[in-house]
Design a protein around this motif. Structure first.
Motif, PDB file in Angstrom:
ATOM      1  N   GLN A 155     -19.948 -36.229  18.833  1.00 14.13           N
ATOM      2  CA  GLN A 155     -18.771 -35.441  18.123  1.00 14.13           C
ATOM      3  C   GLN A 155     -18.068 -34.714  19.121  1.00 14.13           C
ATOM      4  O   GLN A 155     -16.869 -34.394  18.832  1.00 14.13           O
ATOM      5  N   GLY A 156     -18.583 -34.317  20.442  1.00 16.83           N
ATOM      6  CA  GLY A 156     -17.714 -33.521  21.255  1.00 16.83           C
ATOM      7  C   GLY A 156     -18.300 -33.470  22.564  1.00 16.83           C
ATOM      8  O   GLY A 156     -19.711 -33.487  22.697  1.00 16.83           O
ATOM      9  N   LEU A 157     -17.668 -33.343  23.646  1.00 19.37           N
ATOM     10  CA  LEU A 157     -18.158 -33.318  24.774  1.00 19.37           C
ATOM     11  C   LEU A 157     -17.438 -32.156  25.658  1.00 19.37           C
ATOM     12  O   LEU A 157     -16.035 -32.195  25.694  1.00 19.37           O
ATOM     13  N   VAL A 158     -18.127 -31.242  26.380  1.00 25.34           N
ATOM     14  CA  VAL A 158     -17.117 -30.199  27.187  1.00 25.34           C
ATOM     15  C   VAL A 158     -18.087 -30.287  28.733  1.00 25.34           C
ATOM     16  O   VAL A 158     -19.314 -30.629  28.984  1.00 25.34           O
ATOM     17  N   ASP A 168     -21.332 -24.526  49.864  1.00 23.15           N
ATOM     18  CA  ASP A 168     -22.336 -25.724  50.095  1.00 23.15           C
ATOM     19  C   ASP A 168     -22.835 -26.034  49.178  1.00 23.15           C
ATOM     20  O   ASP A 168     -23.761 -26.716  49.067  1.00 23.15           O
ATOM     21  N   LEU A 169     -22.597 -25.766  47.929  1.00 22.48           N
ATOM     22  CA  LEU A 169     -23.263 -26.390  46.656  1.00 22.48           C
ATOM     23  C   LEU A 169     -22.167 -26.556  45.318  1.00 22.48           C
ATOM     24  O   LEU A 169     -21.400 -25.577  45.134  1.00 22.48           O
ATOM     25  N   VAL A 170     -22.093 -27.669  44.779  1.00 19.18           N
ATOM     26  CA  VAL A 170     -21.299 -27.953  43.628  1.00 19.18           C
ATOM     27  C   VAL A 170     -22.374 -28.199  42.489  1.00 19.18           C
ATOM     28  O   VAL A 170     -23.100 -29.222  42.870  1.00 19.18           O
ATOM     29  N   VAL A 171     -21.905 -27.637  41.615  1.00 17.65           N
ATOM     30  CA  VAL A 171     -22.865 -27.861  40.121  1.00 17.65           C
ATOM     31  C   VAL A 171     -21.882 -28.376  39.130  1.00 17.65           C
ATOM     32  O   VAL A 171     -20.840 -27.832  38.671  1.00 17.65           O
ATOM     33  N   GLU A 172     -22.356 -29.518  38.639  1.00 21.01           N
ATOM     34  CA  GLU A 172     -21.374 -29.877  37.217  1.00 21.01           C
ATOM     35  C   GLU A 172     -22.166 -30.096  36.060  1.00 21.01           C
ATOM     36  O   GLU A 172     -23.189 -30.691  36.066  1.00 21.01           O
ATOM     37  N   THR A 173     -21.796 -29.357  34.999  1.00 24.60           N
ATOM     38  CA  THR A 173     -22.609 -29.222  33.675  1.00 24.60           C
ATOM     39  C   THR A 173     -21.786 -29.933  32.626  1.00 24.60           C
ATOM     40  O   THR A 173     -20.455 -30.130  32.438  1.00 24.60           O
ATOM     41  N   GLN A 174     -22.485 -30.751  31.670  1.00 21.18           N
ATOM     42  CA  GLN A 174     -22.029 -31.419  30.738  1.00 21.18           C
ATOM     43  C   GLN A 174     -22.633 -31.035  29.260  1.00 21.18           C
ATOM     44  O   GLN A 174     -24.091 -31.047  29.409  1.00 21.18           O
ATOM     45  N   ILE A 175     -22.073 -30.770  28.368  1.00 24.27           N
ATOM     46  CA  ILE A 175     -22.889 -30.548  26.874  1.00 24.27           C
ATOM     47  C   ILE A 175     -22.189 -31.321  25.873  1.00 24.27           C
ATOM     48  O   ILE A 175     -20.984 -31.495  25.726  1.00 24.27           O
ATOM     49  N   VAL A 176     -22.974 -32.089  25.358  1.00 26.38           N
ATOM     50  CA  VAL A 176     -22.851 -33.046  24.373  1.00 26.38           C
ATOM     51  C   VAL A 176     -23.307 -32.426  22.913  1.00 26.38           C
ATOM     52  O   VAL A 176     -24.293 -32.395  22.564  1.00 26.38           O
ATOM     53  N   LYS A 177     -22.417 -32.797  21.915  1.00 28.05           N
ATOM     54  CA  LYS A 177     -22.806 -32.373  20.471  1.00 28.05           C
ATOM     55  C   LYS A 177     -22.625 -33.668  19.866  1.00 28.05           C
ATOM     56  O   LYS A 177     -21.906 -34.587  19.979  1.00 28.05           O
ATOM     57  N   LEU A 240     -27.705 -31.074  27.058  1.00 37.47           N
ATOM     58  CA  LEU A 240     -27.151 -30.800  28.437  1.00 37.47           C
ATOM     59  C   LEU A 240     -27.377 -31.530  29.663  1.00 37.47           C
ATOM     60  O   LEU A 240     -28.722 -31.879  29.936  1.00 37.47           O
ATOM     61  N   ILE A 241     -26.571 -31.904  30.449  1.00 38.26           N
ATOM     62  CA  ILE A 241     -26.757 -32.704  31.537  1.00 38.26           C
ATOM     63  C   ILE A 241     -26.132 -31.780  32.682  1.00 38.26           C
ATOM     64  O   ILE A 241     -25.026 -31.402  32.619  1.00 38.26           O
ATOM     65  N   LEU A 242     -27.021 -31.677  33.785  1.00 43.90           N
ATOM     66  CA  LEU A 242     -26.503 -30.938  34.718  1.00 43.90           C
ATOM     67  C   LEU A 242     -26.721 -31.816  36.219  1.00 43.90           C
ATOM     68  O   LEU A 242     -27.715 -32.241  36.404  1.00 43.90           O
ATOM     69  N   ALA A 243     -25.843 -31.780  36.955  1.00 45.47           N
ATOM     70  CA  ALA A 243     -25.912 -32.486  38.632  1.00 45.47           C
ATOM     71  C   ALA A 243     -25.364 -31.482  39.507  1.00 45.47           C
ATOM     72  O   ALA A 243     -24.287 -31.193  39.500  1.00 45.47           O
TER      73      ALA A 243
END
Length: 273
Positions: A155-158, A168-177, A240-243
């Protein structure tokens, strides 16, 4: 091509240029290839590969004199959610409010494709984005992933990226409905099962207070000074997906803390950061 190599005469073409010495600094392009090769399924719309190159570039040439104003209270106490504050992340929809605003020690990070570093999609575009996250999977696994995505009714993704103020650190977060909670649990199990089946990833840290969260560490690789972690979790109706990608020494506990804060924020938006 190495600028120090003298061009060969036209009448006697030379073989390929000799590779750079082993002690030479790793180039961002080579690091990107290493990360893409090691973590094909960890890619969140290609995020980890891009984050690796970004991390290497910013670490090598960072300007650490710029001060950053933060809103979080010290000692990890709950602080007011700055909804609608673009420098910390937009919170204008029900789904975007679930994304953790950039907390103390972080700012918004690099773009994750054409939609930038803080985006929301829905419907077919969100489903297509989820399918793209399977880039690098074997044919059978990727087809299974795509079938599940079609069945789950995304239904949605942010998405939002963060970079540490130390660069020195990059974090990427994705939340899926998704349409229902069963679909969320099933996708979580499927993704973590695939990562576990590969058999090369190290166990990541546990996330205190969140039993439905699993993290994997990148395999050790002496050819690069980068490390990383991939996590999947669910809470209610969202996946929730975090890389995370960072230079050595990689602070896995800091990433785990950020994931905990994100999950707390999903449970009680505006109360935890």
């Amino acid at each position: 091509m190495n600028d120090d190599v003298t061009p060969a005469p036209a009448v006697t073409p030379e073989p390929a240029v000799t590779p750079a010495p082993a002690e030479a600094p790793a180039r961002p392009g080579r690091i990107r290839r290493v990360v893409l090769g090691v973590l094909p399924f960890v890619l969140v719309l290609g995020a980890v590969g891009g984050a690796a190159a970004y991390t290497k570039t910013t670490v090598d040439g960072a300007d650490r004199t710029v001060t950053t104003t933060v809103w979080q209270k010290p000692d990890r106490e709950p602080a007011k959610d700055p909804a609608g504050d673009p420098p910390r992340g937009r919170a204008v929809t029900e789904l975007s409010k679930l994304l953790l605003p950039a907390p103390s020690g972080y700012r918004l990070g690099p773009d994750m494709g054409a939609d930038g570093n803080d985006s929301e999609t829905s419907g077919r575009k969100a489903a297509a984005a989820m399918k793209e996250s399977g880039r690098g999977l074997a044919g059978k696994q990727r087809r299974e992933l795509e079938k599940r995505i079609d069945r789950y009714d995304i239904q949605g993704l942010v998405r939002r990226s963060y970079v540490a103020d130390t660069d020195d650190l990059v974090v990427e977060t994705q939340i899926v409905k998704m349409k229902d909670r069963k679909a969320v649990r099933d996708m979580y199990t499927f993704r973590t099962g695939l990562m576990d089946a590969v058999g090369v990833f190290r166990d990541g840290p546990k996330i205190k207070g969140h039993k439905h969260a699993t993290c994997f560490r990148m395999p050790k690789d002496s050819k690069t000074d980068l490390d990383g972690m991939h996590c999947a979790a669910y809470d209610g109706g969202v996946l929730l997906i975090l890389a995370a990608t960072g230079s050595e020494p990689f602070d896995a506990s800091a990433v785990a803390d950020l994931l905990k804060d994100q999950l707390d924020h999903v449970a009680s938006p505006g109360e935890y950061v």
